[in-house]
Design a protein around this motif. Structure first.
Motif, PDB file in Angstrom:
ATOM      1  N   GLY A 155       0.785  -1.221   0.000  1.00  0.00           N
ATOM      2  CA  GLY A 155       0.000   0.000   0.000  1.00  0.00           C
ATOM      3  C   GLY A 155       0.817   1.269   0.000  1.00  0.00           C
ATOM      4  N   SER A 156       2.123   1.176   0.039  1.00  0.00           N
ATOM      5  CA  SER A 156       2.984   2.358   0.087  1.00  0.00           C
ATOM      6  C   SER A 156       3.014   3.084  -1.258  1.00  0.00           C
ATOM      7  CB  SER A 156       4.408   1.943   0.461  1.00  0.00           C
ATOM      8  OG  SER A 156       5.283   3.045   0.376  1.00  0.00           O
ATOM      9  N   ASN A 157       3.213   4.395  -1.198  1.00  0.00           N
ATOM     10  CA  ASN A 157       3.450   5.189  -2.405  1.00  0.00           C
ATOM     11  C   ASN A 157       4.942   5.324  -2.701  1.00  0.00           C
ATOM     12  OD1 ASN A 157       0.737   5.697  -2.901  1.00  0.00           O
ATOM     13  ND2 ASN A 157       0.715   7.424  -1.497  1.00  0.00           N
ATOM     14  N   ASP A 158       5.778   4.823  -1.808  1.00  0.00           N
ATOM     15  CA  ASP A 158       7.225   4.855  -1.995  1.00  0.00           C
ATOM     16  C   ASP A 158       7.679   3.507  -2.540  1.00  0.00           C
ATOM     17  OD1 ASP A 158       7.568   7.470  -0.874  1.00  0.00           O
ATOM     18  OD2 ASP A 158       7.294   6.583   1.115  1.00  0.00           O
ATOM     19  N   TYR A 159       8.416   3.550  -3.645  1.00  0.00           N
ATOM     20  CA  TYR A 159       8.876   2.320  -4.292  1.00  0.00           C
ATOM     21  C   TYR A 159      10.393   2.244  -4.261  1.00  0.00           C
ATOM     22  CZ  TYR A 159       4.170   1.576  -6.033  1.00  0.00           C
ATOM     23  OH  TYR A 159       2.828   1.353  -6.109  1.00  0.00           O
ATOM     24  N   ARG A 160      10.882   1.025  -4.354  1.00  0.00           N
ATOM     25  CA  ARG A 160      12.327   0.820  -4.421  1.00  0.00           C
ATOM     26  C   ARG A 160      12.612  -0.221  -5.500  1.00  0.00           C
ATOM     27  NH1 ARG A 160      10.422  -2.259  -0.295  1.00  0.00           N
ATOM     28  NH2 ARG A 160      11.251  -4.333  -0.021  1.00  0.00           N
ATOM     29  N   ILE A 161      13.770  -0.124  -6.091  1.00  0.00           N
ATOM     30  CA  ILE A 161      14.214  -1.101  -7.077  1.00  0.00           C
ATOM     31  C   ILE A 161      15.109  -2.085  -6.354  1.00  0.00           C
ATOM     32  CG2 ILE A 161      15.551  -1.440  -9.181  1.00  0.00           C
ATOM     33  CD1 ILE A 161      14.683   1.384 -10.014  1.00  0.00           C
ATOM     34  N   THR A 162      14.839  -3.359  -6.549  1.00  0.00           N
ATOM     35  CA  THR A 162      15.615  -4.371  -5.835  1.00  0.00           C
ATOM     36  C   THR A 162      15.949  -5.535  -6.764  1.00  0.00           C
ATOM     37  OG1 THR A 162      15.634  -5.786  -3.865  1.00  0.00           O
ATOM     38  CG2 THR A 162      13.533  -5.528  -4.981  1.00  0.00           C
ATOM     39  N   PRO A 163      17.130  -6.115  -6.611  1.00  0.00           N
ATOM     40  CA  PRO A 163      17.458  -7.310  -7.396  1.00  0.00           C
ATOM     41  C   PRO A 163      16.721  -8.520  -6.837  1.00  0.00           C
ATOM     42  CG  PRO A 163      19.258  -6.779  -5.905  1.00  0.00           C
ATOM     43  CD  PRO A 163      18.239  -5.688  -5.752  1.00  0.00           C
ATOM     44  N   VAL A 164      16.377  -9.450  -7.713  1.00  0.00           N
ATOM     45  CA  VAL A 164      15.695 -10.668  -7.283  1.00  0.00           C
ATOM     46  C   VAL A 164      16.294 -11.873  -7.999  1.00  0.00           C
ATOM     47  CG1 VAL A 164      13.497  -9.552  -6.716  1.00  0.00           C
ATOM     48  CG2 VAL A 164      13.897 -10.336  -9.035  1.00  0.00           C
ATOM     49  N   PRO A 165      16.357 -13.016  -7.315  1.00  0.00           N
ATOM     50  CA  PRO A 165      16.820 -14.222  -7.990  1.00  0.00           C
ATOM     51  C   PRO A 165      15.738 -14.726  -8.940  1.00  0.00           C
ATOM     52  CG  PRO A 165      16.091 -14.738  -5.773  1.00  0.00           C
ATOM     53  CD  PRO A 165      16.009 -13.254  -5.911  1.00  0.00           C
ATOM     54  N   ALA A 166      16.160 -15.415  -9.972  1.00  0.00           N
ATOM     55  CA  ALA A 166      15.205 -15.950 -10.935  1.00  0.00           C
ATOM     56  C   ALA A 166      15.751 -17.245 -11.524  1.00  0.00           C
ATOM     57  CB  ALA A 166      14.939 -14.938 -12.038  1.00  0.00           C
ATOM     58  N   ALA A 167      14.840 -18.162 -11.827  1.00  0.00           N
ATOM     59  CA  ALA A 167      15.209 -19.406 -12.501  1.00  0.00           C
ATOM     60  C   ALA A 167      13.976 -19.915 -13.223  1.00  0.00           C
ATOM     61  CB  ALA A 167      15.711 -20.449 -11.503  1.00  0.00           C
ATOM     62  N   ILE A 168      14.204 -20.518 -14.360  1.00  0.00           N
ATOM     63  CA  ILE A 168      13.128 -21.128 -15.126  1.00  0.00           C
ATOM     64  C   ILE A 168      13.673 -22.411 -15.724  1.00  0.00           C
ATOM     65  CG2 ILE A 168      13.680 -19.836 -17.224  1.00  0.00           C
ATOM     66  CD1 ILE A 168      10.626 -19.674 -17.714  1.00  0.00           C
ATOM     67  N   GLY A 169      12.839 -23.417 -15.820  1.00  0.00           N
ATOM     68  CA  GLY A 169      13.331 -24.666 -16.373  1.00  0.00           C
ATOM     69  C   GLY A 169      12.247 -25.705 -16.503  1.00  0.00           C
ATOM     70  N   ALA A 170      12.659 -26.874 -16.920  1.00  0.00           N
ATOM     71  CA  ALA A 170      11.742 -28.004 -17.070  1.00  0.00           C
ATOM     72  C   ALA A 170      12.507 -29.287 -16.780  1.00  0.00           C
ATOM     73  CB  ALA A 170      11.158 -28.045 -18.475  1.00  0.00           C
ATOM     74  N   ILE A 171      11.847 -30.188 -16.096  1.00  0.00           N
ATOM     75  CA  ILE A 171      12.393 -31.507 -15.820  1.00  0.00           C
ATOM     76  C   ILE A 171      11.362 -32.526 -16.276  1.00  0.00           C
ATOM     77  CG2 ILE A 171      13.173 -33.095 -14.019  1.00  0.00           C
ATOM     78  CD1 ILE A 171      14.129 -30.608 -12.463  1.00  0.00           C
ATOM     79  N   LYS A 172      11.730 -33.340 -17.252  1.00  0.00           N
ATOM     80  CA  LYS A 172      10.852 -34.351 -17.848  1.00  0.00           C
ATOM     81  C   LYS A 172       9.552 -33.737 -18.381  1.00  0.00           C
ATOM     82  CE  LYS A 172      13.127 -38.089 -15.988  1.00  0.00           C
ATOM     83  NZ  LYS A 172      14.305 -38.252 -16.779  1.00  0.00           N
ATOM     84  N   GLY A 173       9.640 -32.476 -18.879  1.00  0.00           N
ATOM     85  CA  GLY A 173       8.476 -31.824 -19.460  1.00  0.00           C
ATOM     86  C   GLY A 173       7.624 -31.048 -18.473  1.00  0.00           C
ATOM     87  N   TYR A 174       7.967 -31.091 -17.185  1.00  0.00           N
ATOM     88  CA  TYR A 174       7.231 -30.335 -16.173  1.00  0.00           C
ATOM     89  C   TYR A 174       8.008 -29.061 -15.858  1.00  0.00           C
ATOM     90  CZ  TYR A 174       4.690 -34.692 -15.616  1.00  0.00           C
ATOM     91  OH  TYR A 174       3.931 -35.809 -15.853  1.00  0.00           O
ATOM     92  N   GLY A 175       7.378 -27.916 -16.079  1.00  0.00           N
ATOM     93  CA  GLY A 175       8.063 -26.645 -15.923  1.00  0.00           C
ATOM     94  C   GLY A 175       8.013 -26.104 -14.508  1.00  0.00           C
ATOM     95  N   PHE A 176       8.974 -25.239 -14.192  1.00  0.00           N
ATOM     96  CA  PHE A 176       8.974 -24.537 -12.911  1.00  0.00           C
ATOM     97  C   PHE A 176       9.528 -23.133 -13.122  1.00  0.00           C
ATOM     98  CE2 PHE A 176      13.206 -26.293 -13.166  1.00  0.00           C
ATOM     99  CZ  PHE A 176      14.015 -25.268 -12.693  1.00  0.00           C
ATOM    100  N   VAL A 177       9.115 -22.217 -12.235  1.00  0.00           N
ATOM    101  CA  VAL A 177       9.595 -20.833 -12.282  1.00  0.00           C
ATOM    102  C   VAL A 177       9.876 -20.380 -10.859  1.00  0.00           C
ATOM    103  CG1 VAL A 177       9.024 -18.436 -12.841  1.00  0.00           C
ATOM    104  CG2 VAL A 177       8.269 -20.271 -14.360  1.00  0.00           C
ATOM    105  N   LEU A 178      11.049 -19.827 -10.648  1.00  0.00           N
ATOM    106  CA  LEU A 178      11.386 -19.134  -9.408  1.00  0.00           C
ATOM    107  C   LEU A 178      11.533 -17.670  -9.774  1.00  0.00           C
ATOM    108  CD1 LEU A 178      12.321 -18.931  -6.422  1.00  0.00           C
ATOM    109  CD2 LEU A 178      14.651 -19.270  -7.265  1.00  0.00           C
ATOM    110  N   ALA A 179      10.648 -16.824  -9.233  1.00  0.00           N
ATOM    111  CA  ALA A 179      10.708 -15.387  -9.505  1.00  0.00           C
ATOM    112  C   ALA A 179      10.739 -14.669  -8.164  1.00  0.00           C
ATOM    113  CB  ALA A 179       9.510 -14.949 -10.331  1.00  0.00           C
ATOM    114  N   GLY A 180      11.930 -14.284  -7.743  1.00  0.00           N
ATOM    115  CA  GLY A 180      12.073 -13.606  -6.464  1.00  0.00           C
ATOM    116  C   GLY A 180      11.736 -14.511  -5.300  1.00  0.00           C
TER     117      GLY A 180
END
Length: 197
Positions: free
Chosen positions: A51-76
């Motif tokens: 709910g804040s009007n103050d924003y910050r830019i921050t780095p986040v970890p990310a990963a995307i992939g698939a194992i045996k056709g099943y996908g996954f996403v790590l976003a922050g």
């Protein structure tokens, strides 16, 4: 629920692969059931607190992939797994699966500019579990391997921190640049239930 309350917005992120395990090259046919993992870092624009009007830019970890056709996403701070196996080629992709997220809202008062909100004190990190459904399309804009997805997720606090639920519509675009690099753009909003607000 509060349908008009946008509690968090990730305006955009860039996923640049760092040491990617074989990603699909644009000039070679995709072996869909070959295991792939692309790891990188992104950038998120986040409010100081919900709910804040103050924003910050921050780095986040990310990963995307698939194992045996099943996908996954790590976003922050969120991990999701697609339990519907992908099919090869530029096709429509139906998605469904579990979501796990750590919610850091007001868990670090030192990063909050508003003195009144900072005076409310520190909150514990909430563990939120749930699921999502969505649809995606492969081969949309830049190559046969780029992907545009639209999803709707729901997660609920299981640790009693806010003991409420959050709806999460999102849109994601991902395209490989080479065998070792890719870019992803993400946009999402949280629509919170009354107990959370």
């Amino acid at each position: 629920m509060l349908p008009n309350r946008t509690s968090a917005i990730i305006l955009g992120g860039a996923l640049t692969a760092i040491g990617a395990v074989p990603a699909r090259a644009q000039d070679q046919p995709a072996d869909l059931y070959r295991d792939t993992v692309t790891v990188g870092a992104g950038v998120a624009v986040l409010p100081d607190y919900e709910g804040s009007n103050d924003y910050r830019i921050t780095p986040v970890p990310a990963a995307i992939g698939a194992i045996k056709g099943y996908g996954f996403v790590l976003a922050g701070n969120q991990l999701s797994v697609d339990v519907i196996k992908d099919r090869p080629g530029p096709v429509w992709d139906f998605q469904a699966g579990p979501i796990a997220q750590l919610n850091f809202n007001r868990s670090s008062p030192g990063s909050i500019d508003d003195l009144r909100v900072r005076a409310l004190g520190k909150r514990a990190i909430a563990v939120e579990l749930g699921g999502y459904v969505g649809i995606g399309k492969t081969g949309v804009l830049t190559s046969p391997y780029d992907k545009l997805s639209v999803t709707l997720g729901y997660r609920h606090d299981v640790g009693g921190v806010h003991d409420s639920g959050i709806w999460n519509p999102s849109i994601t675009y991902f395209t490989p640049l080479s065998r070792k690099a890719a870019i992803g753009l993400f946009a999402s909003a949280d629509i919170v239930e009354r107990g959370y607000a």
